[in-house]
Design a protein around this motif. Structure first.
Motif, short mmCIF file in Angstrom:
data_model
loop_
_atom_site.label_atom_id
_atom_site.label_comp_id
_atom_site.label_asym_id
_atom_site.label_seq_id
_atom_site.Cartn_x
_atom_site.Cartn_y
_atom_site.Cartn_z
N THR A 93 -38.46 48.59 -117.16
CA THR A 93 -37.88 49.08 -118.41
C THR A 93 -38.84 50.05 -119.11
OG1 THR A 93 -38.65 47.08 -119.56
CG2 THR A 93 -36.41 47.10 -118.76
N LEU A 94 -39.89 49.55 -119.73
CA LEU A 94 -40.77 50.40 -120.52
C LEU A 94 -41.43 51.50 -119.67
CD1 LEU A 94 -42.37 47.59 -122.71
CD2 LEU A 94 -40.53 49.16 -123.32
N PHE A 97 -38.83 53.93 -118.22
CA PHE A 97 -38.25 54.78 -119.27
C PHE A 97 -39.21 55.93 -119.61
CE2 PHE A 97 -37.08 55.66 -123.77
CZ PHE A 97 -35.74 55.94 -123.58
N MET A 172 -34.03 48.46 -114.13
CA MET A 172 -34.00 49.91 -114.02
C MET A 172 -32.61 50.45 -114.31
SD MET A 172 -36.47 50.34 -110.72
CE MET A 172 -35.98 51.96 -110.24
N THR A 175 -32.19 50.39 -117.95
CA THR A 175 -33.01 51.43 -118.58
C THR A 175 -32.37 52.80 -118.47
OG1 THR A 175 -34.98 50.17 -118.05
CG2 THR A 175 -35.30 52.48 -118.56
N SER A 176 -31.67 53.04 -117.37
CA SER A 176 -31.06 54.36 -117.19
C SER A 176 -29.98 54.63 -118.24
CB SER A 176 -30.49 54.49 -115.78
OG SER A 176 -29.37 53.64 -115.63
N MET A 178 -30.49 53.58 -121.45
CA MET A 178 -31.18 53.53 -122.75
C MET A 178 -31.35 54.95 -123.31
SD MET A 178 -32.13 50.30 -123.30
CE MET A 178 -31.65 48.91 -122.30
N TRP A 181 -36.36 54.00 -127.72
CA TRP A 181 -37.18 52.81 -127.53
C TRP A 181 -36.55 51.61 -128.23
CZ3 TRP A 181 -40.69 53.04 -123.92
CH2 TRP A 181 -41.31 54.25 -123.62
N PHE A 184 -34.63 48.87 -126.39
CA PHE A 184 -35.29 47.86 -125.56
C PHE A 184 -35.31 46.49 -126.23
CE2 PHE A 184 -36.68 51.72 -123.60
CZ PHE A 184 -36.50 51.42 -122.27
N ILE A 187 -33.04 44.22 -124.53
CA ILE A 187 -33.51 43.58 -123.30
C ILE A 187 -34.27 42.31 -123.63
CG2 ILE A 187 -35.17 43.87 -121.41
CD1 ILE A 187 -34.09 46.62 -120.99
#
Lengths: 267, 312
Positions: A93-94, A97, A172, A175-176, A178, A181, A184, A187
């Protein structure tokens, strides 16, 4: 005349080129390996405080198959499974991203023979390698603390990797989608309850029937129960079900993230 | 226009790129021959970058034909990209790696052996004049250095085709000239250069042949000299008048030149003998504040073709 060499049927996702992405991450973490080391301590601290501290009050609990096992042995595999999830989710994720939106790392890579599927596979592969390091370290600690009671324990390593694979791929994929920030936080809203309520710290008998069924649908429950059965050495058909659940989840995640990367990067 | 998928390095017919209802590239035809320096000249938003991205196989073709080295980007992307060097409009250097690692790792993406990547990286660091900065982080480098590193990176696979999207935009004149010199050397070595620019001096310096793009279409094609001969006169006389004077000229300039363009701040008179135009204007009793006689440039071609300046 020799037949022309048949090109191997293309892998469903990406190719061996994905290893180049892993190489890149090795280069990057050569500069900051301390970040990696820190991830090893989190489950260890939980094991010491809750497993051994709280464990003294609890004594034994019913483990897989119903036999009573010491609380430390009950909780250690669950912590292993949860930390596999957490490690993979952080990477997927982080970190993912940042590379996707800000660093433009992938855009330059796509001008080489690598494809979006290679990128997805390579990044996930890296998350697995990180996960394997933590798992290996944690298993050594478990054995050192006298929690290695079954030879099946060795299989918890691939089981933990399967958990990383499933959560990494889905992470992932999420995240695609998102945008900022702030997204998140969502999540965390999914990951934290799973960590707390998936039979990690106490047996599922504590729940009324409907809640128990609900928990049994969540992925971390399958991860925890898979690793725990292996650690205790009580293996059965449910072990296979858990593994199948996580495999399907990972494959679906990879499919989605490949598609999404095509859409985001190959416009 | 000559050219076929076999003889041309890049071959495009009716090449089209649409984003939803917006048409970025509208059925363009062009051919790039091996060893050529080919330019896309046009203002921002003309469709240059979209065209380059399609050639670079990172943007699917919406319609029409495109082949690169006889291969189809739709199906042979990895194979085409293996022989391609790409310098994108914005630097996409890997900021988590050092200068040298950026080069070595990029070579690895092309599947080159590690030792070979190191050898080439050292050579390219010299070429880009970055040897002294090789172990530094990327972020503190100057704009010119980053650009040179991006070009060096694009050369790690020894491409025979180099795509450069606005290679010198945002650089100071010194940095630009250094870059031009490096690109010229590549051309001497036989590397085919395809570049986009909105600087006509860059196009004149670097391009053997170019197309002028405007509003998603190609509006003219030829060598810089040919384009100037075809669409402009040999010389241009620029007259700059005091405030308010230009609006009150009322046809006093008529007949002085082949063609007259009224810009916001000056009047351009197109003729083969610019000096004579200046003298004639003076004889008509006109007193411009400044008079400049110069050669026609691609800017004049563009102005003629579109009625607008290139850089607005």
């Amino acid at each position: 005349m020799t037949l022309p060499l048949r090109v191997a049927p293309p892998l469903m996702f990406g190719s061996l080129r994905a290893f180049r992405l892993i190489e890149r991450n090795l280069y990057v973490y050569r500069h900051g390996w301390i970040v990696i080391v820190s991830g090893f301590f989190e489950p260890l601290f939980y094991l010491l405080s809750i497993g051994f501290g709280l464990g003294q009050l609890v004594g034994t609990v019913p483990g897989p198959g119903g036999t009573e096992i010491p609380y430390q042995l009950f909780i250690a595999p669950a912590l292993l499974a949860s930390s596999s999830m957490n490690g993979a989710v952080t990477e997927a994720t982080l970190n993912f991203f940042f590379k996707l939106k800000y660093q433009k790392t992938f855009e330059s890579i796509l001008s080489t023979p690598l494809s979006t599927a290679d990128i997805a596979l390579g990044e996930l592969g890296w998350a697995l390698i990180r996960g394997a390091l933590y798992t290996g370290g944690f298993l050594v600690v478990m054995v050192a603390l006298g929690l290695g009671v079954s030879a099946w324990l060795l299989l918890t390593l691939p089981a933990a990797l399967l958990i990383s694979f499933a959560f990494g791929a889905v992470g992932m994929a999420a995240t695609s989608f998102m945008r900022t920030w702030q997204d998140f936080d969502l999540i965390q809203l999914v990951v934290l309850p799973m960590f707390l309520f998936s039979g990690t710290f106490y047996p599922l008998d504590a729940y009324p029937e409907p809640v128990r069924l609900l928990v049994q649908l969540t992925p971390l429950y399958h991860g925890v129960d898979l690793v725990r059965s292996l650690a205790v050495g009580v293996v059965g058909p449910s072990t296979v079900v858990h593994a199948a659940y996580l495999t399907v989840m990972g494959v679906l995640g990879l499919l989605i993230v490949s598609r999404r990367l095509d859409k985001l990067l190959l416009r | 226009m000559p050219g076929s998928p076999e003889s041309s390095l890049i071959h495009a017919r009716g090449l089209t790129k649409r984003f939803g209802s917006f048409t970025a590239v509208d059925g363009v035809d062009f051919d790039v021959a091996p060893g050529e320096a080919f330019g896309f000249l046009g203002p921002n938003g003309a469709g240059k970058t979209s065209t380059m991205r399609m050639i670079g196989c990172v943007s699917p073709v919406t319609d029409g034909t495109l082949t690169v080295r006889g291969l189809d980007p739709r199906t042979d992307g990895p194979e085409i990209r293996a022989r391609l060097g790409v310098v994108p409009q914005q630097d996409t250097l890997d900021t988590e790696l050092t200068v040298r690692e950026n080069l070595v790792l990029y070579g690895r993406y092309f599947g080159l052996p590690r030792a070979e990547c190191g050898r080439r990286a050292d050579e390219l660091l010299g070429f880009a004049q970055l040897t002294e900065r090789q172990n530094d982080e990327v972020e503190p480098l100057s704009g010119g250095m980053k650009r040179r590193l991006t070009i060096a990176r694009a050369l790690i696979n020894q491409p025979d085709l180099l795509l450069l999207d606005e290679p010198t935009t945002g650089l100071d004149p010194q940095a630009r000239h250094l870059l031009w010199d490096r690109l010229y050397r590549l051309k001497q070595r036989g590397v085919t250069l395809v570049l986009t620019t909105h600087y006509m001096d860059e196009a004149e310096q670097l391009c053997d042949r170019l197309v002028v793009m405007d509003k998603a279409k190609i509006v003219a094609e030829g060598s810089p000299r040919q384009l100037i001969d075809r669409y402009s006169t040999r010389e241009v006389t620029e007259l700059r008048f005091g405030p308010g004077v230009q609006e009150r000229l009322d046809g006093q300039l008529d007949g002085l030149a082949d063609r007259i363009e009224h810009l916001a701040d000056r009047v351009l008179l197109y003729a083969d003998d610019g000096e004579a135009v200046a003298v004639a204007a003076h004889e008509r009793g006109l007193n411009p504040e400044t008079v400049l006689v110069r050669r026609s440039t691609l800017e004049d071609v563009f102005l003629r073709l579109t009625g607008r300046s290139l850089v607005e």
